[in-house]
Design an enzyme around this catalytic site. Sequence first.
Site, PDB file in Angstrom:
ATOM      1  N   TYR A 170       6.934   6.220   3.118  1.00  0.00           N
ATOM      2  CA  TYR A 170       5.595   5.817   2.528  1.00  0.00           C
ATOM      3  C   TYR A 170       5.221   6.017   1.089  1.00  0.00           C
ATOM      4  CZ  TYR A 170       0.588   6.090   2.710  1.00  0.00           C
ATOM      5  OH  TYR A 170      -0.792   5.892   2.446  1.00  0.00           O
ATOM      6  N   LYS A 174       4.404   3.193  -1.799  1.00  0.00           N
ATOM      7  CA  LYS A 174       3.157   3.106  -2.783  1.00  0.00           C
ATOM      8  C   LYS A 174       3.129   3.516  -4.228  1.00  0.00           C
ATOM      9  CE  LYS A 174       0.247   2.740   0.738  1.00  0.00           C
ATOM     10  NZ  LYS A 174      -0.699   1.815   0.869  1.00  0.00           N
ATOM     11  N   ILE A 203      -8.812  11.430   2.971  1.00  0.00           N
ATOM     12  CA  ILE A 203      -9.823  10.771   3.481  1.00  0.00           C
ATOM     13  C   ILE A 203     -10.341  10.758   4.717  1.00  0.00           C
ATOM     14  CG2 ILE A 203     -11.647   8.518   3.216  1.00  0.00           C
ATOM     15  CD1 ILE A 203     -10.728   9.661   0.428  1.00  0.00           C
TER      16      ILE A 203
END
Length: 273
Positions: A170, A174, A203
Amino acid sequence: MGGWSIGVPVMRLEGKVAVITGAGQRRGETIGNGRAAAVLFAREGAKLLLANRSTGSLEETRDLLRKEGFDAECVIADISNEDDCAALVNTAVSKFGRIDILHNNVGIGGPDGDTVKIERRAWDNIFNVNLTGAMQISKHVLPIMRSQRSGSITHVSSVAAIASYPLIAYKTSKAALHEFVRWLAFENAPHNIRCNVLMLGLIDTPMAIEGYHEATGTPRDTLRKQRDANVPMGRMGTAWETAKVAVFLASDEASYITGAVIPVDGGVHARVG
């Protein structure tokens, strides 16, 4: 709604056509980044084409928009499939005649972590969506924007790209996305097309909370407290906060910003940078 001019509200995206990928979300207690972006883009006057891999959550986003008096074209699309990307762009142009904004909110994680244990299939799947998908949807939007001599592309990334999280596939996908977007910005600046990265931190979204809850069994309130404690500002962000920055980057207010990686993370990047 929007800014102000002599006491009159101004919609910052009025008349612009926006394609938002990843506009659905999994069920949960809060709103996700893609859905929040769709709502705020609509409130700011954009005409929307929303894309998602699943029908149900995409229709829920459109239903939410309709409750506020807005509407959107919806397309089922997987950006890791190039034919889907081409069809998505063709639909937008057929319906609206142009594309001013691409907001690519798509991103996945998966079985990830120790390099010794990661499976090639998991690695490839994450890269196919997070990096190759971003390239493919950009590839098909760019000819439209170049012909217009204008456009804004924002790809959503994660602070995991620069932080020491045990998410090797991941985070690497990114980090590569950041460099890809920097190249897009350089390559397309002569065409008056701006390309930026929205780098999100911790978030409070259904993808984050429900995903960890299901994977670990940790109570949601406990997860939120743990995540809050890892943010210098002492709390997670909300999808509404990320969407406000997305609106700014898509608007003419950001007309001289390109090639930027904009952190929306409560200071996490400052701690690890």
